[in-house]
Design a protein around this motif. Structure first.
Motif, PDB file in Angstrom:
ATOM      1  N   ARG A   1      26.431  28.713  46.533  1.00 40.60           N
ATOM      2  CA  ARG A   1      27.406  29.375  45.650  1.00 40.60           C
ATOM      3  C   ARG A   1      27.833  30.731  46.204  1.00 40.60           C
ATOM      4  O   ARG A   1      28.372  31.569  45.480  1.00 40.60           O
ATOM      5  CB  ARG A   1      26.868  29.544  44.228  1.00 40.60           C
TER       6      ARG A   1
ATOM      7  N   GLN B   1      29.100  18.244  39.164  1.00 36.47           N
ATOM      8  CA  GLN B   1      27.793  18.664  38.654  1.00 36.47           C
ATOM      9  C   GLN B   1      27.072  19.494  39.714  1.00 36.47           C
ATOM     10  O   GLN B   1      25.925  19.207  40.072  1.00 36.47           O
ATOM     11  CB  GLN B   1      26.961  17.442  38.261  1.00 36.47           C
ATOM     12  N   SER B   2      27.719  20.537  40.196  1.00 34.67           N
ATOM     13  CA  SER B   2      27.121  21.329  41.271  1.00 34.67           C
ATOM     14  C   SER B   2      25.819  21.998  40.849  1.00 34.67           C
ATOM     15  O   SER B   2      24.973  22.306  41.700  1.00 34.67           O
ATOM     16  CB  SER B   2      28.114  22.386  41.764  1.00 34.67           C
ATOM     17  N   SER B   3      25.621  22.221  39.544  1.00 28.80           N
ATOM     18  CA  SER B   3      24.374  22.818  39.056  1.00 28.80           C
ATOM     19  C   SER B   3      23.376  21.773  38.584  1.00 28.80           C
ATOM     20  O   SER B   3      22.273  22.116  38.156  1.00 28.80           O
ATOM     21  CB  SER B   3      24.658  23.793  37.908  1.00 28.80           C
TER      22      SER B   3
ATOM     23  N   THR C   1      26.164  24.840  48.855  1.00 25.09           N
ATOM     24  CA  THR C   1      25.336  24.782  47.648  1.00 25.09           C
ATOM     25  C   THR C   1      24.754  26.135  47.267  1.00 25.09           C
ATOM     26  O   THR C   1      24.184  26.262  46.183  1.00 25.09           O
ATOM     27  CB  THR C   1      24.199  23.766  47.826  1.00 25.09           C
TER      28      THR C   1
ATOM     29  N   ARG D   1      25.606  21.060  34.415  1.00 18.91           N
ATOM     30  CA  ARG D   1      24.512  21.408  33.508  1.00 18.91           C
ATOM     31  C   ARG D   1      24.567  22.857  33.035  1.00 18.91           C
ATOM     32  O   ARG D   1      24.403  23.140  31.841  1.00 18.91           O
ATOM     33  CB  ARG D   1      23.175  21.148  34.204  1.00 18.91           C
ATOM     34  N   ASP D   2      24.799  23.803  33.940  1.00 18.17           N
ATOM     35  CA  ASP D   2      24.725  25.220  33.582  1.00 18.17           C
ATOM     36  C   ASP D   2      25.883  25.684  32.713  1.00 18.17           C
ATOM     37  O   ASP D   2      25.772  26.719  32.041  1.00 18.17           O
ATOM     38  CB  ASP D   2      24.679  26.086  34.841  1.00 18.17           C
ATOM     39  N   THR D   3      26.981  24.967  32.722  1.00 18.17           N
ATOM     40  CA  THR D   3      28.183  25.424  32.020  1.00 18.17           C
ATOM     41  C   THR D   3      28.594  24.537  30.850  1.00 18.17           C
ATOM     42  O   THR D   3      29.481  24.911  30.079  1.00 18.17           O
ATOM     43  CB  THR D   3      29.373  25.502  33.003  1.00 18.17           C
TER      44      THR D   3
ATOM     45  N   VAL E   1      30.903  22.319  37.416  1.00 18.54           N
ATOM     46  CA  VAL E   1      29.560  22.881  37.569  1.00 18.54           C
ATOM     47  C   VAL E   1      28.512  22.014  36.883  1.00 18.54           C
ATOM     48  O   VAL E   1      27.445  21.751  37.409  1.00 18.54           O
ATOM     49  CB  VAL E   1      29.525  24.327  37.041  1.00 18.54           C
TER      50      VAL E   1
END
Length: 321
Positions: A312, A237-239, A310, A216-218, A214
């Motif tokens: 989610r 880096q999906s976020s 994207t 940045r967010d995690t 994920v």
């Protein structure tokens, strides 16, 4: 032939259908009639320009099909063979030319859709659980986005090696999917601070490894969830991309390890490539690795597939067929 062509970086709308001349294989190459293509975040990153590629560009880093023609010097394959690949572009088309060294044979007891659903994400899950941090029996590991395409495979491979798996999800439906794959514990990251929940579930110890696609967010929660000398495998880096990290944070977290691995570096050797693919195909053929197809789209709707990936809002693997 039909193809999806990117002429400028941007959103899903830059994935435009086009008619191109059939390609011809050069020395050491193979022409493949493509039947199924995996949709992956690396395709999104390339489309958006986060990963730079030369334009115009036919995306699609994972696909399966049948050998249509052989280039000079290729004697390991024959026309009509079923083959698949990962980490080579060109899959979003009716036909693609791929180096023979990147192709893997698909066994008879594995369908084209199954192969297209497992080669990139499955080999990613394999190198993470077998090489980056080889999961040991009795360990506890944390898997982010546990109901996603890669997450479901990491959960299953970690369980097969004897781990206790904590997965993060956002909804009831995704929790059910992750538990069906074998996740022992679920953390709703939308409701509970992840690191706090992980500490509670491990009696304050933390986990041996975090598999985090994920970004940045995690990232902060991932780092705070590790036990001393644990491993944070940041494989995506999906976020969004993680901000630069002061190495002292790794010391403060317990002398932990941070790695940003890529599948390309774990299948660069052909024997390693074939071995990982063979392991996965064997598990599928024996019914010990379950694949969840979360959506099938015609090639012309590649943009919609990217939007869904994207959002989610999907579970499992998305395919262009």
């Amino acid at each position: 032939m039909r193809a999806i062509v990117i002429e400028e970086f941007g959103g899903p709308e830059v994935l435009r259908p086009a008619e191109l001349d059939d390609p011809a294989p050069g020395p050491g190459q193979v022409l493949v009639d493509v039947s199924a293509r995996g949709v992956n975040f690396i395709d999104v990153y390339q489309r958006a320009g986060a990963y730079q590629v030369p334009l115009p560009y036919v995306p699609g880093m994972e696909a399966v099909g049948t050998v249509a023609a052989l280039g000079e010097g290729v004697d390991s394959l024959a026309t009509g063979d079923r083959v698949g690949w990962a980490m080579a572009p060109g899959g979003y088309a009716d036909r693609a030319v791929i180096d023979a060294s990147r192709l893997v044979p698909v066994p008879d007891d594995v369908t084209d859709e199954q192969a297209a659903a497992v080669l990139l994400q499955g080999m990613t899950a394999h190198y993470l659980t077998h090489s980056v941090h080889p999961v040991a029996e009795g360990e506890t590991v944390l898997v982010h986005a546990a109901a996603g395409g890669t997450g479901l495979l990491i959960v299953q491979l970690a369980k097969a090696r004897g781990a206790r798996v904590i997965g993060t999800v956002s909804t009831d439906a995704k929790e059910a999917v992750a538990r069906e794959a074998g996740a022992d514990e679920i953390v709703r990251y939308t409701e509970t601070p992840v690191a706090e929940a992980v500490r509670d579930l491990t009696k304050g110890e933390g986990v041996a490894a975090v598999y985090d696609g994920v970004g940045r967010d995690t990232f902060d929660a991932s780092l705070a969830s590790l036990r001393p000398r644990g491993v944070l495998a940041l494989f995506g880096q999906s976020s969004g991309a993680v901000e630069p990290v002061d190495p002292k944070r790794l010391n403060g977290a317990g002398s932990v390890y941070l790695t940003r691995p890529s599948l390309a570096h774990f299948v660069a050797d052909r024997d390693e490539l074939l071995g990982r693919a063979r392991d996965l195909f064997t598990l599928i053929g024996e019914g010990r690795l379950n694949l969840r197809i979360g959506g099938r789209y015609p090639l012309e709707e590649a943009g919609r597939a990217h939007e869904d990936l994207t959002s989610r809002g999907t579970t499992g693997k998305l395919l262009l067929v």
